[in-house]
Design a protein around this motif. Structure first.
Motif, PDB file in Angstrom:
ATOM      1  N   GLY A 115       0.811  -1.208   0.000  1.00 46.44           N
ATOM      2  CA  GLY A 115       0.000   0.000   0.000  1.00 46.44           C
ATOM      3  C   GLY A 115       0.840   1.251   0.000  1.00 46.44           C
ATOM      4  O   GLY A 115       2.048   1.231   0.246  1.00 46.44           O
ATOM      5  N   LYS A 116       0.207   2.367  -0.280  1.00 42.40           N
ATOM      6  CA  LYS A 116       0.876   3.654  -0.342  1.00 42.40           C
ATOM      7  C   LYS A 116       1.318   4.100   1.049  1.00 42.40           C
ATOM      8  O   LYS A 116       0.568   3.982   2.022  1.00 42.40           O
ATOM      9  CB  LYS A 116      -0.083   4.680  -0.942  1.00 42.40           C
ATOM     10  N   ILE A 117       2.547   4.623   1.125  1.00 43.23           N
ATOM     11  CA  ILE A 117       3.018   5.179   2.391  1.00 43.23           C
ATOM     12  C   ILE A 117       2.223   6.440   2.699  1.00 43.23           C
ATOM     13  O   ILE A 117       2.117   7.340   1.869  1.00 43.23           O
ATOM     14  CB  ILE A 117       4.522   5.496   2.317  1.00 43.23           C
ATOM     15  N   THR A 118       1.658   6.489   3.892  1.00 44.57           N
ATOM     16  CA  THR A 118       0.827   7.628   4.285  1.00 44.57           C
ATOM     17  C   THR A 118       1.452   8.353   5.471  1.00 44.57           C
ATOM     18  O   THR A 118       1.562   7.787   6.565  1.00 44.57           O
ATOM     19  CB  THR A 118      -0.591   7.157   4.677  1.00 44.57           C
ATOM     20  N   PRO A 119       1.908   9.608   5.279  1.00 40.36           N
ATOM     21  CA  PRO A 119       2.428  10.384   6.414  1.00 40.36           C
ATOM     22  C   PRO A 119       1.352  10.571   7.476  1.00 40.36           C
ATOM     23  O   PRO A 119       0.148  10.574   7.177  1.00 40.36           O
ATOM     24  CB  PRO A 119       2.810  11.725   5.772  1.00 40.36           C
ATOM     25  N   LYS A 167       1.634   5.076   7.958  1.00 41.12           N
ATOM     26  CA  LYS A 167       0.962   3.860   7.515  1.00 41.12           C
ATOM     27  C   LYS A 167       1.730   3.277   6.323  1.00 41.12           C
ATOM     28  O   LYS A 167       2.158   3.999   5.432  1.00 41.12           O
ATOM     29  CB  LYS A 167      -0.477   4.188   7.099  1.00 41.12           C
ATOM     30  N   ASN A 168       1.941   1.961   6.349  1.00 40.53           N
ATOM     31  CA  ASN A 168       2.571   1.215   5.255  1.00 40.53           C
ATOM     32  C   ASN A 168       4.047   1.568   5.045  1.00 40.53           C
ATOM     33  O   ASN A 168       4.574   1.437   3.948  1.00 40.53           O
ATOM     34  CB  ASN A 168       1.826   1.424   3.928  1.00 40.53           C
ATOM     35  N   TYR A 169       4.725   2.011   6.098  1.00 42.76           N
ATOM     36  CA  TYR A 169       6.145   2.368   5.979  1.00 42.76           C
ATOM     37  C   TYR A 169       7.029   1.276   6.566  1.00 42.76           C
ATOM     38  O   TYR A 169       6.712   0.700   7.612  1.00 42.76           O
ATOM     39  CB  TYR A 169       6.421   3.684   6.712  1.00 42.76           C
ATOM     40  N   THR A 170       8.135   0.978   5.908  1.00 42.75           N
ATOM     41  CA  THR A 170       9.210   0.173   6.485  1.00 42.75           C
ATOM     42  C   THR A 170      10.505   0.945   6.264  1.00 42.75           C
ATOM     43  O   THR A 170      10.575   1.847   5.419  1.00 42.75           O
ATOM     44  CB  THR A 170       9.342  -1.212   5.825  1.00 42.75           C
ATOM     45  N   HIS A 171      11.544   0.559   6.980  1.00 45.92           N
ATOM     46  CA  HIS A 171      12.816   1.269   6.842  1.00 45.92           C
ATOM     47  C   HIS A 171      13.503   0.990   5.506  1.00 45.92           C
ATOM     48  O   HIS A 171      14.421   1.723   5.133  1.00 45.92           O
ATOM     49  CB  HIS A 171      13.737   0.945   8.021  1.00 45.92           C
ATOM     50  N   ASP A 172      13.082  -0.012   4.807  1.00 51.63           N
ATOM     51  CA  ASP A 172      13.619  -0.275   3.471  1.00 51.63           C
ATOM     52  C   ASP A 172      12.785   0.389   2.381  1.00 51.63           C
ATOM     53  O   ASP A 172      13.120   0.301   1.198  1.00 51.63           O
ATOM     54  CB  ASP A 172      13.695  -1.780   3.204  1.00 51.63           C
TER      55      ASP A 172
END
Length: 391
Positions: free
Chosen positions: A24-28, A222-227
């Motif tokens: 999914g899209k990264i959401t700030p 939302k939907n964030y990882t460090h990679d």
């Protein structure tokens, strides 16, 4: 055997693509108002924001006012509320012409909100896009804002944003002797944390003055990882105009403490480097006065050096390391080595130690330089693990 290998490669690419597609899209956090608007209702709010504090194309200030949130004042970091000021420019206090709200600069002599600044404030809301590098001064602004909030017993809320350099940890860890506004905390040059994770670490490790702790709330991504690769929709400051500049910034910003230009005053800041006395003459540029760089190093003079504007971004990302070859190359190819490092110790403050300068002068290998960081980096990684919010 070749067919099997090719099939495995194709499957690997497919699985990677699928993982990105379905993650999914990264959401700030700013774009997740359902998580924080209820916590702001009925409170007098101070915002720490700049031009990148957006919800889509709407500024956070305008969005909150539209939803009935009572904003009392705005605190602005380096580069100002609109993000157009030169690095190091001292901006005075002002008013936002659109809303009439008072803007208090947190740069120059006034880096930390005072008791007077925070009178009548119920909550401080911080929403700034970071670049993931210790000497990028928005980190220091966060440190001082949290410290002031803790001292005045005013809660601090951080709306988290992706770290475009959040996929690795590298560089020398700052020594206490070299603390300054370009580095307040004992972390490496690249620390691999979001601004929200960093805030949790400031609190948890009691790095604020006298060990005070802010009443902290972090609204997560939302939907964030460090990679995750995240292309910033808005440049975080005037001289980081694109993904390549942001990626090269941790390695090239060391030149700010030397006689070498990192491209300020050109169309490609932090995507090239050089100086009039650089020995190799294959590439050249002439810095000029531009918005965000009115007085660049070597203004109007021809500089010779290296063009990095075509560096493969993905290849550099896979390195997961600072690229020391640029600094070592510039020193070797600069004809006046005695004056390579500026005499004001700014390079040491950027590095967080005087060891890197000595290593460059002595001609130390990259391997030996990296080995000297090992113990401190291992210690920091253990600390970092405690505060990670994302895989």
């Amino acid at each position: 055997m070749g067919i099997v290998k090719k099939t495995v490669q194709i499957m690997g690419i497919y699985l990677l693509f699928s993982a990105v597609l379905f993650a999914g899209k990264i959401t700030p956090a700013a774009e997740r108002p359902e998580l924080y608007l209820p916590l702001l209702k009925g409170k007098s709010i101070a915002l720490v924001v700049n031009h990148a504090s957006l919800i889509g194309r709407i500024h956070l200030v305008d969005y909150l006012l539209k939803h009935g949130i009572k904003i009392k004042k705005i605190f602005a970091p380096e580069h100002g509320f609109r993000g157009t000021a030169d690095a190091g420019a001292h901006l005075g206090n002002s008013r936002d012409p659109r809303t009439g709200l008072p803007i208090i600069s947190l740069y120059g002599k006034h880096k930390k909100p005072t008791k007077k600044d925070l009178k009548g404030i119920d909550l401080i809301l911080f929403d700034i896009q970071d670049a993931g590098v210790r000497f990028y001064t928005y980190l220091s602004t966060l440190h001082y804002v949290m410290e002031a909030g803790a001292e005045q017993r005013i809660p601090v809320m951080v709306l988290d944003r992706p770290n475009p350099n959040g996929h690795y940890v590298d560089g020398p860890v700052l020594k206490k002797r070299y603390r300054s506004f370009v580095g307040l905390d004992p972390v490496p040059v690249v620390y691999g944390m979001t601004i929200g994770e960093y805030a949790k670490m400031l609190n948890g490790e009691r790095w604020l003055k006298h060990g005070v702790q802010a009443k902290l709330t972090v609204i997560p991504l939302k939907n964030y990882t460090h990679d995750s690769f995240y292309s910033l929709p808005v440049k975080p400051s005037p001289n980081l105009p694109n993904d390549r500049a942001i990626m090269l910034y941790p390695s090239l910003a060391f030149f700010e403490g030397t006689v070498i230009s990192a491209g300020r005053g050109t169309a490609k800041p932090f995507q090239l480097y050089g100086a009039p006395k650089y020995r190799v003459k294959k590439f050249s540029f002439i810095p000029k006065s531009r918005p965000g760089a009115r007085y660049p190093k070597y203004k109007g003079k021809r500089c010779y050096g290296i063009d990095l504007s075509r560096v493969d971004i993905e290849k550099e990302r896979r390195r997961k390391q600072l690229n020391l070859s640029y600094l070592r190359d510039a020193y070797v190819n600069y004809s006046d080595k005695k004056h390579f490092f500026l005499g004001n110790s700014f390079f040491n403050r950027l590095a967080g130690t005087d060891q890197l300068r000595k290593q460059i002068i002595s001609g130390a290998s990259e391997a030996s330089i990296r080995k000297s960081w090992g113990k401190d980096l291992r210690k920091f990684r253990k600390i970092r693990t405690k505060y990670l919010l994302y895989p």
